[in-house]
Motif scaffolding. Structure first.
Motif, PDB file in Angstrom:
ATOM      1  N   ARG A  69      29.265   0.398  -7.945  1.00 38.19           N
ATOM      2  CA  ARG A  69      28.515   1.125  -6.927  1.00 38.19           C
ATOM      3  C   ARG A  69      27.340   0.287  -6.441  1.00 38.19           C
ATOM      4  O   ARG A  69      27.017   0.277  -5.249  1.00 38.19           O
ATOM      5  N   CYS A 129      22.814   3.037  -8.910  1.00 40.67           N
ATOM      6  CA  CYS A 129      21.575   2.882  -9.655  1.00 40.67           C
ATOM      7  C   CYS A 129      21.279   1.396  -9.767  1.00 40.67           C
ATOM      8  O   CYS A 129      22.134   0.550  -9.495  1.00 40.67           O
ATOM      9  N   THR A 172      17.685   9.781  -9.054  1.00 39.12           N
ATOM     10  CA  THR A 172      18.547   9.252 -10.120  1.00 39.12           C
ATOM     11  C   THR A 172      17.711   8.574 -11.191  1.00 39.12           C
ATOM     12  O   THR A 172      17.930   8.751 -12.394  1.00 39.12           O
ATOM     13  N   ASP A 218      18.392   5.705  -6.161  1.00 40.72           N
ATOM     14  CA  ASP A 218      17.311   6.420  -5.513  1.00 40.72           C
ATOM     15  C   ASP A 218      16.345   6.930  -6.573  1.00 40.72           C
ATOM     16  O   ASP A 218      16.571   6.791  -7.767  1.00 40.72           O
ATOM     17  N   LYS A 236      39.272   5.114   1.752  1.00 40.80           N
ATOM     18  CA  LYS A 236      38.503   5.817   0.732  1.00 40.80           C
ATOM     19  C   LYS A 236      38.085   4.888  -0.406  1.00 40.80           C
ATOM     20  O   LYS A 236      37.040   5.081  -1.006  1.00 40.80           O
ATOM     21  N   GLN A 258      25.713  10.969 -14.283  1.00 44.31           N
ATOM     22  CA  GLN A 258      27.033  10.533 -13.843  1.00 44.31           C
ATOM     23  C   GLN A 258      27.292  10.925 -12.390  1.00 44.31           C
ATOM     24  O   GLN A 258      27.748  10.114 -11.579  1.00 44.31           O
ATOM     25  N   MET A 259      26.982  12.156 -12.036  1.00 47.51           N
ATOM     26  CA  MET A 259      27.219  12.613 -10.660  1.00 47.51           C
ATOM     27  C   MET A 259      26.349  11.852  -9.667  1.00 47.51           C
ATOM     28  O   MET A 259      26.811  11.449  -8.593  1.00 47.51           O
ATOM     29  N   ARG A 260      25.085  11.596 -10.023  1.00 47.67           N
ATOM     30  CA  ARG A 260      24.188  10.917  -9.085  1.00 47.67           C
ATOM     31  C   ARG A 260      24.548   9.445  -8.949  1.00 47.67           C
ATOM     32  O   ARG A 260      24.420   8.871  -7.856  1.00 47.67           O
ATOM     33  N   GLN A 308      26.808  -1.061  -2.592  1.00 47.73           N
ATOM     34  CA  GLN A 308      25.608  -0.822  -1.796  1.00 47.73           C
ATOM     35  C   GLN A 308      25.064  -2.121  -1.209  1.00 47.73           C
ATOM     36  O   GLN A 308      24.712  -2.201  -0.027  1.00 47.73           O
ATOM     37  N   GLU A 343      27.567   8.151  -9.120  1.00 48.32           N
ATOM     38  CA  GLU A 343      28.743   8.060  -8.267  1.00 48.32           C
ATOM     39  C   GLU A 343      28.381   8.272  -6.796  1.00 48.32           C
ATOM     40  O   GLU A 343      29.051   7.737  -5.912  1.00 48.32           O
ATOM     41  N   GLN A 344      27.323   9.034  -6.513  1.00 53.80           N
ATOM     42  CA  GLN A 344      26.928   9.293  -5.132  1.00 53.80           C
ATOM     43  C   GLN A 344      25.945   8.255  -4.596  1.00 53.80           C
ATOM     44  O   GLN A 344      26.051   7.835  -3.449  1.00 53.80           O
ATOM     45  N   HIS A 345      24.982   7.830  -5.431  1.00 52.73           N
ATOM     46  CA  HIS A 345      23.887   6.994  -4.939  1.00 52.73           C
ATOM     47  C   HIS A 345      23.787   5.650  -5.642  1.00 52.73           C
ATOM     48  O   HIS A 345      23.019   4.799  -5.191  1.00 52.73           O
TER      49      HIS A 345
END
Length: 380
Positions: free
Chosen positions: A133, A258, A198, A195, A101, A250-252, A137, A254-256
């Motif tokens: 992040r 920047c 974001t 993305d 994880k 913040q949520m985007r 990527q 952590e997912q995608h």
């Protein structure tokens, strides 16, 4: 563990890992001859190709100093076991080291599992782990390209490009020049990170920050009381919109992730985000304290479920505190207001809990009626 190989020094470990890239786990004493477990980690992390460089590594030993622990973490070792230990502790370390994880971070100065397992309680800051992040990527893109090249070599799919005919040479050369001048969309996306959605949310947050600055500048030069009240309302609305946008950012992120440019823009508006969070926090605490004091003094009646409503407002205040960075980032006046508001909410909830529940209302009513009324129709 079905196949375990014991090695006596760092050189033996290097040879074994090169000869067998399918190794699943390395457990090493911190003082193994040849440089210790730190030397093993640096070899695996920096000299082995993917996916071998992401091997989970555990170091164990008796003599741990703060300097050695720091060096061990910086080398990319996943877990440390201090001897003596227990079977349960070893099992927990093994599970943690082999847990996929935590992402693998590859930067110019560090390669290894992400060490940030925890954050400040409830922290919702918009910049947490953004750089990590992006690095993750880029690392995934490189590893995917390496795996594709290895797979094509094994399957014999990579063949030399066909030689164009004389009539096709000009077209091929022109296409090559245009493709070199215009990078593919996938390459641009990997280079930038994140993305479009974001980026669009960050754009809106950036514009909202400028709007707040303009409204505050107008508020300084406005002397009319009505105009000041209107501007104050507009500033509060814009500040709340900015906070909501940053929560979405913040949520985007952590997912995608920047891009680096977006991170720089977030840094620029960070001061405005902090100021907006503190301004909204002060207003929220002021309203909460005033309404609570009115209830406790008897100037206002206790409405149904008022305690829950005030608790919800206090939860929003706590969200603003976390966004600001915690209580330590606030001045003494705001800290005192937080303590006072929490005390008032607790008192209101206590009073609300002491009010007679609904099922007992009918009993209370019958106990207060005259005897002739309680005796029923036969006694009238």
């Amino acid at each position: 563990m079905h196949d375990v190989e014991y090695l006596s020094d760092v050189g033996g470990v290097m040879h074994a890992v090169r000869a067998n890239p399918s190794v699943d786990l390395i457990i090493s004493q911190n003082d193994i001859p040849g440089g210790g477990s730190v030397a093993i980690a640096r070899f695996v992390r920096w000299e082995m190709p993917a996916p071998a460089k992401t091997l989970p590594i555990i170091s164990l030993g008796r003599d741990w100093t703060p300097e050695l622990l720091l060096e061990t973490r910086e080398a990319g070792i996943c877990e440390v076991i201090a001897m003596p230990t227990s079977l349960m502790a070893v099992q927990a370390k093994l599970l943690s080291a082999m847990d996929g994880k935590r992402p693998f971070i590859s930067t110019a100065t560090y390669r290894g599992r992400c060490r940030r397992r925890r954050s400040s309680k409830g922290y919702q800051g918009p910049f947490r782990r953004a750089e990590d992040r992006i690095a993750e990527q880029l690392n995934q893109a490189v590893e995917k390209s390496e795996r594709r090249a290895i797979r094509q070599d094994q399957q014999g799919e990579r063949s030399p490009p066909p030689v164009p005919t004389p009539g096709q040479a000009a077209v091929v050369q022109q296409n090559a020049a245009s493709s070199a001048a215009r990078p593919r969309a996938n390459e641009v996306e990997v280079e930038e990170g994140g993305d479009r959605q974001t980026r669009a949310v960050i754009d809106k947050a950036f514009v909202t920050t400028r709007l707040i600055e303009q409204l505050l500048a107008r508020l300084v030069t406005t002397t009319d009381s009505v105009g000041q009240a209107t501007l104050n309302t507009a500033v509060a609305d814009a500040e709340e919109r900015l906070i909501n946008l940053m929560a979405l950012v913040q949520m985007r992120i952590e997912q995608h992730g920047c891009s680096a440019a977006d991170v720089e823009r977030l840094r620029i508006i960070r001061k405005s985000v902090d100021a907006s969070a503190e301004s909204l926090l002060r207003a929220q605490l002021s309203r909460l304290i005033k309404s609570g004091e009115d209830l406790l003094s008897g100037r206002a009646g206790l409405s149904f479920n008022m305690g829950l409503a005030m608790q919800a407002r206090m939860s929003y205040a706590q969200f603003l505190i976390n966004l600001r960075g915690g209580l330590d980032m606030l001045d003494g006046e705001v800290k005192d207001a937080v303590d006072k508001a929490q005390g008032i909410v607790a008192q209101v909830k206590e009073i609300e809990a002491g009010i007679m529940p609904l099922p007992q209302f009918e009993t209370a009513r019958s106990s207060k009626l005259p005897t002739s009324e309680r005796s029923g129709p036969a006694g009238r």
